[in-house]
Design a protein around this motif. Structure first.
Motif: not given
Length: 303
Positions: A153-163
């Motif tokens: 994750a970059r730029d403050g993103d939050t990864y929720l789910v991988e598909t």
């Protein structure tokens, strides 16, 4: 000033009918009419002109309506700020979402908020990746749920789910009859894919170029409905994630194979706008979305 009375005034002005206001409020038209008459007496003049089709603002009503709207908005903001200062999340959170992730993520979010934070209201807009990025940059939405291809994750993103990514074809199609299919099988295969600009398409084309695979895009369509319908007709394939496929298979005859060698993964990410104030309501929504991503939810996309 009576907040409820002036809110009723604006509702009547916008709906143009006291009967419609009464229906929306679950009361009778005579009751609404009496409240309006009381307000007019306090003002010393008529605010509405009664017509055969409903009500319209008088000159006095038209003159004060903008000021009343501004006063109501400021009053609501003050109430929200007071409650927020007291630690109660309240207010509207604007979310932009890809159509394929709007449900079940948003559905799960809505029901958890309804149970735990009923004073938070959601405003959800659907769009594709580039449009969501524009909304974030403009500050038209507070949060966006979109796909990212970067492994971290970059730029403050939050990864929720991988598909994972699947090749989607018509029912009975030989190529998609197996559980998985190698990426090399996409070479010169007739495809329907998203219109440019599209970061997901760029990522796939980069993977293809690195492996000497030529992606043969015969039809461009941002609508997942269009993509799945043409794929169901046969002779052309789509490249989609698991939830988009699951939703389409309720009404269409489709089958899909997971793309492997390499497995092509994406992340459903939560992104924040750099504009506007990060309210307590917004922080609360972000926390619940992270919770859903961590614990899972019924129907949540999985690889």
């Amino acid at each position: 000033m009576d907040y409820d009375a002036w809110k009723l005034f604006i509702e009547a002005a916008e709906r143009g009918s006291l009967s419609k206001v009464a229906l929306a409020r679950g009361t009778s038209q005579p009751h609404i009419s009496r409240q309006i008459s009381d307000l007019e007496r306090e003002c010393g003049g008529r605010l509405f002109q009664r017509t055969g089709r409903g009500v319209v603002l008088t000159e006095l009503g038209r003159r004060i309506a903008p000021k009343v709207r501004s006063w109501l908005a400021n009053t609501e903001q003050l109430v929200n700020e007071v409650r927020t200062s007291a630690g109660t999340p309240i207010g509207t959170v604007r979310i932009g979402s890809l159509p394929s992730t709007a449900h079940p993520l948003i559905t799960s979010l809505y029901y958890r908020l309804k149970k735990r934070y009923p004073l938070i209201q959601l405003s959800v807009r659907e769009g594709q990746g580039a449009q969501l990025e524009t909304w974030l940059e403009e500050g038209s939405v507070d949060l966006a749920i979109l796909y990212r291809t970067s492994p971290t994750a970059r730029d403050g993103d939050t990864y929720l789910v991988e598909t994972a990514t699947y090749l989607v074809g018509a029912e009975g199609d030989h190529l998609t009859s197996r559980p998985s299919v190698p990426f090399s099988a996409l070479h010169e295969l007739p495809l329907v894919h998203f219109c440019r600009p599209n970061s997901w398409r760029d990522h796939l084309e980069q993977l293809a170029a690195e492996r000497g695979v030529s992606l043969n895009v015969l039809l461009e369509a941002d609508s997942i409905t269009t993509q799945t319908h043409v794929a169901a007709d046969g002779g052309i394939y789509a490249l989609l994630g698991p939830y988009a496929i699951s939703a389409a298979m309720r009404t269409l005859r489709l089958q899909s194979s997971k793309i492997i060698k390499p497995t092509v993964t994406r992340h459903i990410a939560l992104a924040m706008s750099r504009h506007g104030e990060m309210t307590l309501a917004c922080k609360t929504v972000m926390g619940i979305l992270r919770e859903i991503g961590k614990t899972g939810a019924s129907g949540l996309p999985v690889a």
